[in-house]
Structure formats: structure tokens, C-alpha cells
Write a protein that holds these residues in place. Structure first.
Motif, short mmCIF file in Angstrom:
data_model
loop_
_atom_site.label_atom_id
_atom_site.label_comp_id
_atom_site.label_asym_id
_atom_site.label_seq_id
_atom_site.Cartn_x
_atom_site.Cartn_y
_atom_site.Cartn_z
N LEU A 383 12.94 4.50 -8.40
CA LEU A 383 11.98 4.81 -7.35
C LEU A 383 11.86 3.70 -6.30
O LEU A 383 11.14 3.86 -5.31
N GLY A 384 12.57 2.60 -6.50
CA GLY A 384 12.53 1.52 -5.52
C GLY A 384 11.28 0.68 -5.56
O GLY A 384 11.02 -0.11 -4.64
N LEU A 385 10.52 0.77 -6.63
CA LEU A 385 9.25 0.05 -6.69
C LEU A 385 9.44 -1.46 -6.75
O LEU A 385 8.62 -2.22 -6.21
N PHE A 386 10.51 -1.93 -7.39
CA PHE A 386 10.74 -3.36 -7.47
C PHE A 386 11.11 -3.95 -6.11
O PHE A 386 10.96 -5.15 -5.88
N ASP A 387 11.60 -3.12 -5.21
CA ASP A 387 12.03 -3.61 -3.90
C ASP A 387 10.90 -3.59 -2.87
O ASP A 387 10.82 -4.48 -2.03
N ASP A 388 10.02 -2.58 -2.95
CA ASP A 388 8.90 -2.53 -2.02
C ASP A 388 7.85 -1.54 -2.55
O ASP A 388 7.93 -0.34 -2.29
N PRO A 389 6.85 -2.04 -3.25
CA PRO A 389 5.83 -1.15 -3.79
C PRO A 389 4.66 -0.90 -2.85
O PRO A 389 3.75 -0.14 -3.19
N PHE A 390 4.67 -1.53 -1.68
CA PHE A 390 3.50 -1.46 -0.80
C PHE A 390 3.61 -0.33 0.21
O PHE A 390 4.70 0.18 0.50
N VAL A 391 2.44 0.07 0.74
CA VAL A 391 2.38 1.16 1.72
C VAL A 391 1.63 0.69 2.96
O VAL A 391 0.96 -0.34 2.95
N ASP A 392 1.74 1.48 4.01
CA ASP A 392 1.15 1.16 5.31
C ASP A 392 -0.17 1.91 5.46
O ASP A 392 -0.18 3.14 5.50
N GLU A 393 -1.28 1.19 5.56
CA GLU A 393 -2.59 1.83 5.66
C GLU A 393 -2.69 2.70 6.92
O GLU A 393 -3.27 3.80 6.87
N GLU A 394 -2.17 2.21 8.02
CA GLU A 394 -2.24 2.98 9.27
C GLU A 394 -1.46 4.28 9.14
O GLU A 394 -1.93 5.35 9.56
N ALA A 395 -0.28 4.20 8.56
CA ALA A 395 0.52 5.41 8.38
C ALA A 395 -0.16 6.39 7.45
O ALA A 395 -0.12 7.61 7.67
#
Length: 591
Positions: A383-395
Motif C-alpha cells: 500500500l506504500g505506507l512505508f514510503d508516505d503515510p501522510f495526507v494533505d488536509e487541504e485536499a
């Protein structure tokens, strides 16, 4: 030098193989627990035990090394994204910064049931799965793709759905989340749903699906749900075990990321001439290891349904551990039996100390822990969580519940309305001077037709929305939320509706979260429609013809409770002389 597990270009299996030996026993064990979590005000982490969560967030993440959480209440989309980011930031403080997998039960429809689903708050609102099943596969795919985009935006990466149980007993209170009683229709809907959530293959833009409840939870004795002790038995008087298994075979072939066994215990079941142990499916080695792992070849994650090891005590009530058939075993013995059956993860539990003790006292080999930990880690890598688990609040604020998504959900709601009878009232167009009487819906919505009046005898037409019939129960935790028992409407209600129809043309909308007995209503109501997850405004759009209703029944409507009680629990659409068959809709309403 960057370790292999931190190298994005490597295959998930290689990265998993590199990371697993680096983990402590505590980290491996933490992977194997998946419990409820709640978000705090303004997207903060909750650092007290919540209404349903058992421990502060930092305790489960930092002390127990857990990183799989089933989120319940969420704030606005922006707050939900903020909370997910805060949770991932907390996980970065652990030894190997294993990212969190956030999961959810369905949360895009109407039913608020902390044991099964959540109403859409901030998310776009769609029909219940039964309502989706009344539509075409294209509608299901649109729903799945939009739900996937909204989940991704707030950091939810694991869907504890679809529920592909065949609703073979009309009384079953959990069927509102199924695709109905037809195995072929369920399988087609499920395949479309999986494609919409997971894509062609699991990757960084997927929401992984846990298809449930293996090997099919529909044939509950007397239609009672296995959340509760009186519903613990699954029976197969019609010999249809393979029919209930069929959607899961297809889900495995289609690449579902996970499977969840149900609580139920099979009674009197034989497979290949061998009696199956009468214990809950997650405790059942014949079902999980021999059938699911060996015969069907499934090597994905198997997560148990919630609270098999300990009782659940919350909100002043108790729900006994769903340790059906092994109630006499201690929590440690139950855990051993789940592991021996072949499950990877304990749903709704956070008793990591219990499993650690079993390993340290040589009752569970480390190799068994490694087997499940590998599957759980690999899914995170895929799922790619180790590479980038964060999300964009504005999006998240722009995507979740956007106008386009809401409009798509609204259109699906109105389209899913199923017209069963009509004596010339439809389409009910707005008209100057038209007087309408309504029950069970807002007057604001009804004003689209004309002037709302307080008495049916003063109206040109009466529209009544009926909740599904059921027997109220409220002894055990969550019991009041599961609508079970009789499918008959109360005689006083039927009599009152008959008196309305005697003076005013009557349209009845029946909530079909279960197949209500509509026999007395069609005797006097000019129009009867069925819905499963339709707002008042969407009903107006459908009945007025602005969005033509085109739903088909996802199950048959029995003629009587006697017919229901005489039909075998495992044989779908099998009541004698049904009032309406599965797949029915009135093609050409009388004019």
C-alpha cells in the motif's frame, strides 16, 4: 547505508523479508492486533479511554506497538486528515517507525451502528449495499471509486468490507450491508466493488479490502445474528454450504487483500464426509487452514471479527466474547485456538501481553508469529505506507463530500428506489395547490410537491415512510442497533394506514433493510415502493420522476412470517409463494 526495507523500488516481499528479522518480539506481536480507535476534537489524538476504545492512543501505539486501528468517530474531513497525520507521526516514534494502517467499517450510507457501520458524516452519502445491489454494476463501480478517493484523502487504507454474505434468511439483522440473497448477483457486485477500491492490483493508490464473513454468514439459525449468544449457530438444512462459499472463491481469485471469518459456529456441517468442529469459524482449523489456506490457496491476511478473546464492556453494557463453542476456554486457550486455526490478527483486542506470554512460555513458537507478521507487513509495503503515510488536509477538505460526489450519491439513492405497486399515482409531479400529508419524512422535503397539511383527510395524497419492522431488544451491548425478529408490521400501524388510504390516495415507502412483510399494505395502498438508504429529498426526486426509479429487489419479499419460518435458513429466496420475487420491479406502472 539505507536498509532494503526503506528502499521504495524494491518488491514488497523483499522489503518485508529485510524488515521482519530486525523487529523485536513486541513489534511482531503488536502487528497482530487490530482494535477500535477514536479521534479527538479538532483532529487531535485521544489520550483517555474512549466510549469504545480501551486505552489512550499513545499506550496502544508506543507501549503495545500496535499499528492497525479501526476508526469510529471522525470529525470534518480536514480534522480526519489531521488526526490521521497525528497518528502516523506518533508511529514514527517507534523503533522501526512502522506506519499505521487505518481501517473502517462502511461509512457512506445511513445506518449508524457502532457494531457494523457508520452514517455518512462529511463523506458523500449513498444507498446501503442492499440499495447498491438494486442498481447496475456501473453504479456500484462509481460508488466504490468515489468512496476509495474519499478514504484515501483522510488516510483510511483498509476497508472492512465488502460484506458478501448471501442473505438467505429474511430475518437476519445484518443483511443491510450485503448485496442481497442471490449468489450470482452478489458475486458480480463484489467483483465490481473490489475493482473500484483496490484497482487492478494493490498499490499506493489502493484501499485494501477485507471481504467478509468467510465462509458465509447468512444461514443463521432462526435468522438471529451471531454477535449475540442466542445467534451463535449457523445451520445448513438445505445443504447449501458451497453456495454461500461461492462469492469468497471469486474474491480470492480477484485478489482481495484480506478475509474476515464470522462469529458463527457451524452445526451439523460435514465437508468431504468429515464432520466440521462446532466452534466459531475463526477458531476452526478445518475452515481457516484446510479450506481457506490449503484448498482455496488464500495467502492474504485473515483478521478475526471483533472480541473473540475477552468480553466487551462499554457504555454500561456487556457483550460476551464471541467465543462460540469455546466459551469454556480461558482467554489464553482461545488465543491459542485462533492461532492454530490459521488467523493472522485479533480483531477488537489489544491484549498483546497475553500473546507475548504465550511466546515466552513456549506455547506459541516465534515462527508462528513470523508467519502472520510477514503477511501484515507486506500489505503495508504494497500500500506504500512505508514510503508516505501522510495526507494533505487541504485536499481532504476539497475531495471528501465534494459537490460532485454528493450529487453522484444522491442520484444513486433516487435511482435505487424500487417501485413494487402503483395504481396511477406515479410520477407524483409537483402541482400548484396540491396538498400533501406526510409521515416519516421532513415537511421541508415534501413541500416540493405542494402544501403540506396536518391531516390526511385534507390532503390530495399521503406519503408515509415506514421504518423496517423488528422486535426491539436492548439487553446486550449493541443489541438495540441490530434489527431482528419478526418482519410483520404491528397491527395497529396497519390499521391506521388502512384508515388513511380509505380517505386519501396513499403512497407507502417501506425501508427494506430486511424483507418486510408487505402483504397487508398492498391491499389498500395505491403505491408501494421499497428503499434501502434513500434520503427524503432523493425519494421526492424518484417519486416525482425527476430521477427515474429503477431499483430491483435484491431479495424476495415473503408473503408471511409463517412462510419465512418454514423456509430453510441456508436456501436463499426459498419462501413459499413470495409476494414479490427477487429481481422484481414494476416495469410499467399503471397510468
Amino acid at each position: 547505508m539505507t536498509p532494503d526495507y526503506r528502499t521504495p523500488g524494491l518488491p514488497p516481499k523483499a522489503r518485508t523479508a529485510d524488515l521482519l528479522p530486525r523487529l523485536s518480539l513486541e513489534e511482531k506481536v503488536g502487528l497482530m492486533f487490530h482494535t477500535v480507535i477514536e479521534s479527538g476534537a479538532n483532529g487531535t489524538l485521544v489520550e483517555t479511554a474512549g466510549a469504545l476504545s480501551k486505552s489512550p492512543t499513545s499506550t496502544v501505539v508506543l507501549d503495545k506497538r500496535m499499528n492497525h486501528f479501526n476508526v469510529h468517530g471522525l470529525g470534518t474531513p480536514r480534522e480526519a486528515a489531521r488526526w490521521a497525520n497525528a497518528l502516523q507521526s506518533l508511529a514514527l516514534q517507534t523503533e522501526h517507525a512502522i506506519p499505521v494502517t487505518i481501517s473502517t467499517d462502511p461509512r457512506h450510507a445511513f445506518t449508524e451502528n457502532a457494531g457494523a457501520s457508520f452514517a455518512a458524516r462529511g463523506f458523500s452519502q449513498w444507498p446501503e449495499p442492499l440499495g447498491l445491489a438494486a442498481l447496475d454494476d456501473a453504479d456500484i463501480l462509481e460508488h466504490a471509486r468515489i468512496a476509495r478517493a474519499e478514504y484515501l484523502a483522510v488516510g483510511i487504507r483498509l476497508a472492512l468490507h465488502p460484506q458478501v454474505d448471501i442473505a438467505s434468511d429474511p430475518r437476519w439483522g445484518r443483511q443491510f450491508q450485503t448485496f442481497g440473497a442471490d449468489a450470482e448477483r452478489t458475486t458480480r457486485a463484489m467483483l465490481t466493488y473490489l475493482r473500484g477500491f483496490q484497482g487492478d492490483e494493490l498499490g499506493p493508490t489502493s484501499v485494501a479490502c477485507v471481504t467478509k464473513h468467510f465462509p458465509g454468514a447468512g444461514p443463521q439459525r432462526d435468522g438471529e445474528d451471531a454477535h449475540f449468544p442466542y445467534g451463535r449457530e449457523q445451520v445448513y438444512p438445505g445443504g447449501r454450504f458451497d453456495l454461500h462459499l461461492a462469492p469468497f472463491r471469486a474474491a480470492i481469485a480477484a485478489g482481495t487483500a484480506g478475509l474476515m471469518p464470522y462469529y458463527g459456529m457451524p452445526v451439523g456441517l460435514e465437508l468431504d464426509g468429515e464432520p466440521v468442529e462446532e466452534v466459531g469459524f475463526a477458531f476452526n482449523r478445518r475452515i481457516i487452514t484446510r479450506l481457506l489456506r490449503e484448498s482455496l490457496g488464500f495467502d492474504g491476511v485473515v483478521v478475526t471479527d471483533w472480541e473473540l478473546i475477552h468480553d466487551n464492556v462499554a457504555q454500561g453494557q456487556v457483550l460476551p466474547a464471541k467465543a462460540w463453542g469455546v466459551e469454556h476456554l480461558s482467554p489464553a486457550e482461545r488465543m491459542l485456538k485462533v492461532l492454530d486455526a490459521g488467523c493472522d490478527q485479533f480483531g477488537g483486542e489489544e491484549c498483546t501481553d497475553l500473546l507475548l506470554d504465550l511466546v515466552r512460555t513456549d506455547r506459541v513458537p516465534v515462527e508462528r508469529i513470523d508467519e502472520s507478521a510477514f503477511r501484515l507487513l507486506e500489505l503495508k509495503f504494497r500500500l506504500g505506507l512505508f514510503d508516505d503515510p501522510f495526507v494533505d488536509e487541504e485536499a481532504a477538505a476539497e475531495i471528501v463530500g465534494s459537490a460532485a460526489h454528493e450529487e453522484a450519491g444522491f442520484h444513486a439513492q433516487a435511482s435505487s428506489v424500487t417501485v413494487l405497486t402503483d395504481d396511477g399515482l406515479l410520477p407524483l409531479a409537483p402541482r400548484a395547490g396540491q396538498r400533501v400529508y406526510v409521515e416519516g419524512m421532513s415537511e421541508r422535503s415534501a413541500e416540493a410537491w405542494g402544501t403540506v397539511v396536518p391531516r390526511p383527510e385534507d390532503a390530495d395524497v399521503a406519503i408515509v415512510r415506514l421504518p423496517a419492522p423488528y422486535d426491539p431488544r436492548d439487553d446486550l451491548l449493541f443489541e438495540s442497533l441490530f434489527h431482528q425478529g419478526s418482519l410483520d408490521y404491528r397491527p395497529g400501524l396497519v390499521s391506521r394506514l388502512r384508515s388513511i388510504a380509505a380517505t386519501t390516495p396513499l403512497i407507502v415507502d417501506a425501508n427494506l433493510e430486511r424483507p418486510a412483510i408487505l402483504t397487508p399494505l398492498i391491499e389498500f395502498a395505491q403505491t408501494v415502493v421499497g428503499t434501502c438508504g434513500v434520503s427524503d429529498d432523493a425519494l421526492v426526486a424518484a417519486l416525482s420522476g425527476r430521477i427515474p426509479p429503477r431499483g430491483r429487489l435484491p431479495f424476495e419479499i415473503p408473503r408471511s412470517m409463517d412462510a419465512v419460518e418454514r423456509s430453510p435458513e441456508d436456501v436463499p429466496n426459498s419462501t413459499s409463494d413470495p409476494l414479490f420475487p427477487a429481481g422484481y420491479r414494476l416495469e410499467r406502472p399503471a397510468r
